[in-house]
Design a protein around this motif. Structure first.
Motif, mmCIF file in Angstrom:
data_model
loop_
_atom_site.group_PDB
_atom_site.id
_atom_site.type_symbol
_atom_site.label_atom_id
_atom_site.label_comp_id
_atom_site.label_asym_id
_atom_site.label_seq_id
_atom_site.Cartn_x
_atom_site.Cartn_y
_atom_site.Cartn_z
ATOM 1 N N LEU A 169 56.505 26.831 73.084
ATOM 2 C CA LEU A 169 56.904 25.433 73.240
ATOM 3 C C LEU A 169 55.764 24.618 73.842
ATOM 4 O O LEU A 169 55.485 23.489 73.385
ATOM 5 C CB LEU A 169 58.144 25.355 74.136
ATOM 6 C CG LEU A 169 58.761 23.974 74.338
ATOM 7 C CD1 LEU A 169 59.308 23.424 73.034
ATOM 8 C CD2 LEU A 169 59.872 24.041 75.383
ATOM 9 N N TYR A 170 55.104 25.169 74.838
ATOM 10 C CA TYR A 170 54.013 24.448 75.498
ATOM 11 C C TYR A 170 52.824 24.238 74.553
ATOM 12 O O TYR A 170 52.263 23.132 74.475
ATOM 13 C CB TYR A 170 53.562 25.223 76.735
ATOM 14 C CG TYR A 170 52.359 24.626 77.428
ATOM 15 C CD1 TYR A 170 52.478 23.479 78.210
ATOM 16 C CD2 TYR A 170 51.098 25.206 77.275
ATOM 17 C CE1 TYR A 170 51.369 22.921 78.833
ATOM 18 C CE2 TYR A 170 49.985 24.655 77.906
ATOM 19 C CZ TYR A 170 50.126 23.510 78.676
ATOM 20 O OH TYR A 170 49.030 22.966 79.277
ATOM 21 N N VAL A 171 52.444 25.306 73.814
ATOM 22 C CA VAL A 171 51.243 25.240 72.978
ATOM 23 C C VAL A 171 51.490 24.436 71.703
ATOM 24 O O VAL A 171 50.769 23.467 71.399
ATOM 25 C CB VAL A 171 50.757 26.665 72.624
ATOM 26 C CG1 VAL A 171 49.605 26.597 71.619
ATOM 27 C CG2 VAL A 171 50.313 27.400 73.877
ATOM 28 N N PHE A 172 52.522 24.837 70.935
ATOM 29 C CA PHE A 172 52.702 24.260 69.597
ATOM 30 C C PHE A 172 53.448 22.930 69.596
ATOM 31 O O PHE A 172 53.301 22.145 68.657
ATOM 32 C CB PHE A 172 53.435 25.258 68.699
ATOM 33 C CG PHE A 172 52.670 26.526 68.464
ATOM 34 C CD1 PHE A 172 51.520 26.533 67.693
ATOM 35 C CD2 PHE A 172 53.097 27.717 69.031
ATOM 36 C CE1 PHE A 172 50.808 27.696 67.480
ATOM 37 C CE2 PHE A 172 52.390 28.890 68.829
ATOM 38 C CZ PHE A 172 51.240 28.878 68.055
ATOM 39 N N ALA A 173 54.260 22.681 70.629
ATOM 40 C CA ALA A 173 55.035 21.442 70.657
ATOM 41 C C ALA A 173 54.401 20.379 71.550
ATOM 42 O O ALA A 173 54.202 19.238 71.123
ATOM 43 C CB ALA A 173 56.467 21.727 71.117
ATOM 44 N N ARG A 219 51.321 19.491 69.285
ATOM 45 C CA ARG A 219 52.277 18.561 68.655
ATOM 46 C C ARG A 219 52.478 18.849 67.168
ATOM 47 O O ARG A 219 52.649 17.951 66.351
ATOM 48 C CB ARG A 219 51.817 17.101 68.850
ATOM 49 C CG ARG A 219 51.709 16.694 70.309
ATOM 50 C CD ARG A 219 51.338 15.225 70.453
ATOM 51 N NE ARG A 219 51.176 14.857 71.854
ATOM 52 C CZ ARG A 219 52.176 14.524 72.672
ATOM 53 N NH1 ARG A 219 53.411 14.501 72.197
ATOM 54 N NH2 ARG A 219 51.932 14.202 73.925
ATOM 55 N N TRP A 220 52.460 20.120 66.832
ATOM 56 C CA TRP A 220 52.698 20.506 65.448
ATOM 57 C C TRP A 220 54.193 20.558 65.125
ATOM 58 O O TRP A 220 54.578 20.339 63.977
ATOM 59 C CB TRP A 220 52.090 21.884 65.173
ATOM 60 C CG TRP A 220 50.596 21.890 65.133
ATOM 61 C CD1 TRP A 220 49.758 20.805 65.145
ATOM 62 C CD2 TRP A 220 49.740 23.047 65.081
ATOM 63 N NE1 TRP A 220 48.456 21.191 65.099
ATOM 64 C CE2 TRP A 220 48.395 22.572 65.047
ATOM 65 C CE3 TRP A 220 49.966 24.409 65.034
ATOM 66 C CZ2 TRP A 220 47.304 23.433 64.991
ATOM 67 C CZ3 TRP A 220 48.885 25.267 64.980
ATOM 68 C CH2 TRP A 220 47.570 24.778 64.962
ATOM 69 N N LEU A 221 54.995 20.866 66.120
ATOM 70 C CA LEU A 221 56.423 21.096 65.896
ATOM 71 C C LEU A 221 57.235 20.319 66.928
ATOM 72 O O LEU A 221 56.735 19.995 68.012
ATOM 73 C CB LEU A 221 56.734 22.594 65.988
ATOM 74 C CG LEU A 221 56.097 23.467 64.903
ATOM 75 C CD1 LEU A 221 56.187 24.937 65.280
ATOM 76 C CD2 LEU A 221 56.754 23.222 63.552
ATOM 77 N N PRO A 222 58.503 20.003 66.608
ATOM 78 C CA PRO A 222 59.349 19.253 67.553
ATOM 79 C C PRO A 222 59.678 20.077 68.794
ATOM 80 O O PRO A 222 59.653 21.307 68.774
ATOM 81 C CB PRO A 222 60.608 18.958 66.730
ATOM 82 C CG PRO A 222 60.616 19.979 65.641
ATOM 83 C CD PRO A 222 59.184 20.263 65.329
ATOM 84 N N VAL A 258 61.591 26.647 63.558
ATOM 85 C CA VAL A 258 60.401 27.504 63.520
ATOM 86 C C VAL A 258 60.129 28.150 64.868
ATOM 87 O O VAL A 258 59.959 29.376 64.970
ATOM 88 C CB VAL A 258 59.169 26.699 63.047
ATOM 89 C CG1 VAL A 258 57.889 27.508 63.268
ATOM 90 C CG2 VAL A 258 59.295 26.339 61.584
ATOM 91 N N LEU A 259 60.079 27.363 65.923
ATOM 92 C CA LEU A 259 59.761 27.910 67.244
ATOM 93 C C LEU A 259 60.837 28.868 67.766
ATOM 94 O O LEU A 259 60.497 29.939 68.284
ATOM 95 C CB LEU A 259 59.515 26.782 68.241
ATOM 96 C CG LEU A 259 58.184 26.034 68.088
ATOM 97 C CD1 LEU A 259 58.047 24.950 69.141
ATOM 98 C CD2 LEU A 259 57.010 27.001 68.175
ATOM 99 N N GLN A 308 68.686 27.109 75.295
ATOM 100 C CA GLN A 308 68.462 26.215 76.423
ATOM 101 C C GLN A 308 67.004 25.779 76.492
ATOM 102 O O GLN A 308 66.700 24.618 76.780
ATOM 103 C CB GLN A 308 68.863 26.897 77.737
ATOM 104 C CG GLN A 308 70.349 26.945 77.981
ATOM 105 C CD GLN A 308 70.969 25.563 78.107
ATOM 106 O OE1 GLN A 308 70.504 24.738 78.901
ATOM 107 N NE2 GLN A 308 71.991 25.288 77.336
ATOM 108 N N ILE A 309 66.097 26.700 76.210
ATOM 109 C CA ILE A 309 64.667 26.381 76.264
ATOM 110 C C ILE A 309 64.312 25.310 75.234
ATOM 111 O O ILE A 309 63.562 24.369 75.519
ATOM 112 C CB ILE A 309 63.827 27.651 76.033
ATOM 113 C CG1 ILE A 309 64.035 28.637 77.190
ATOM 114 C CG2 ILE A 309 62.339 27.303 75.882
ATOM 115 C CD1 ILE A 309 63.372 29.978 76.978
ATOM 116 N N PHE A 310 64.873 25.437 74.033
ATOM 117 C CA PHE A 310 64.536 24.508 72.949
ATOM 118 C C PHE A 310 65.580 23.402 72.772
ATOM 119 O O PHE A 310 65.479 22.626 71.820
ATOM 120 C CB PHE A 310 64.385 25.280 71.638
ATOM 121 C CG PHE A 310 63.217 26.225 71.616
ATOM 122 C CD1 PHE A 310 61.924 25.745 71.475
ATOM 123 C CD2 PHE A 310 63.401 27.590 71.761
ATOM 124 C CE1 PHE A 310 60.838 26.608 71.462
ATOM 125 C CE2 PHE A 310 62.331 28.462 71.744
ATOM 126 C CZ PHE A 310 61.044 27.969 71.601
#
Length: 334
Positions: free
Chosen positions: A159-163, A167-170, A196-197, A273-275
């Protein structure tokens, strides 16, 4: 044979009955009982004191002034009719909330579990075929490392890296805010993008265990006499690997696949909960935070039933997948 299936089916209903009874009892063991805080909430919302009990009865299908045994009977009869009451925090029928949230959870769990088994079986088979090689040692180490990392750690990092960073994913939700909830290409693409995540996080950590299990099964099969006979007959390595080794090594993992589907539903409580992914696990935590007892009981019951059904299907179908196992033989183990 028929008696075995009848007994197994009866055990499923008995297990569900006991889970529902246990849920009813545990909720009433909470400090203050299930009605003390609910009464306070309703009074705070402006509901007249004379109407509070009627409102509670409507929400939970239980008469709060009735004896405990009567409340239990009312609850079980309502449950048999498929009536799980009304959510206190969302003011919607619990069945409607579960019906709208369950598909999202099932989608993530099903896709991630299929990926776990497909990738794990492929890697495990290669490791067994090249046992002792650098490839085997490398992926055995990677598998052990993946097994030691909890999925929620992977989820937070992803979540930290890709979102947040790339900012590749919601970062949250099941679909975009401007997308209508109807079957269409934008809806499907948005749903896939948001999943995806969660799927990646839930898949990565579990691959290692399945790869090692497949490796162990394959090595055991490679040592069997019929594999040696196949080699003496001059069969190609490819045919031996697919027809003899892979098919027999996968069989013991079939039951684990169905059981894992049920167990992983419980893991979505943390993942969603995380996402902020609006599935069963998300609403279970929301119900706990809001003291929403009808929604809490309904969500817990659905997750438990899914696990029971997974065990049931695995037990009844394993003899069909592996002819060496018969229903009569498996019944002796119970």
């Amino acid at each position: 044979m028929v008696n075995y299936y009848v007994r197994r089916t009866a055990r499923v209903f008995a297990t569900i009955f006991m889970v529902a009874s246990l849920t009813f009892g545990l909720i009433r063991l909470l400090p203050g009982g299930p009605y003390t805080q609910l009464r306070a909430q309703l009074l705070k919302q402006g509901v007249p004191a004379a109407e509070v009990d009627a409102r509670i009865a409507n929400l939970q299908n239980i008469r709060p002034d009735a004896p405990l045994w009567q409340q239990y009977i009312d609850y079980m009869f309502a449950l048999a009719r498929g009536n799980l009451g009304e959510s206190i925090s969302l003011n919607e029928p619990v069945v409607s909330i579960l019906a709208s949230s369950a598909p999202w959870t099932v989608f993530v769990v099903l896709i991630s579990t299929i990926l776990v088994f497909a990738i794990g079986i492929f890697l495990g088979a290669l490791q067994a075929y090249w046992e002792g090689s650098r490839f085997d040692k490398l992926f055995s180490g990677i598998s052990i490392t993946l097994m030691s990392v909890p999925f929620y750690v992977v989820a937070v990092l992803a979540l930290y890296v890709f979102a947040y960073q790339l900012r590749w994913l919601p970062t949250a939700g099941t679909i975009g805010t401007g997308v209508e909830r109807q079957l269409s290409i934008p809806f499907v693409l948005s749903a896939l993008e948001h999943s995806v995540l969660p799927i990646f996080s839930y898949t990565l950590g579990a691959i290692g265990g399945q790869a090692l299990a497949m490796r162990g099964n394959s090595i055991q099969v490679l040592g069997n006499d019929y594999v040696q006979v196949a080699r003496l007959r001059g069969l190609s390595d490819r045919r031996i690997a697919t027809r003899y080794v892979a098919r027999n090594a996968i069989l013991p993992m079939y039951t684990g696949f169905l059981l894992l589907l049920g167990f992983r539903l419980g893991g979505t409580v943390i993942l969603e909960q995380i996402f902020s992914y609006n599935g069963l696990g998300y609403y279970l935590i929301s119900a706990l935070n809001a003291n929403d007892y009808p929604l809490m009981m309904g969500t817990f019951l659905v997750i438990t039933i899914a696990l029971v059904l997974g065990v049931y299907v695995a037990d009844l179908t394993y003899s069909k997948i592996d002819p060496r196992i018969s229903a009569g033989d498996s019944d002796e183990a119970y």
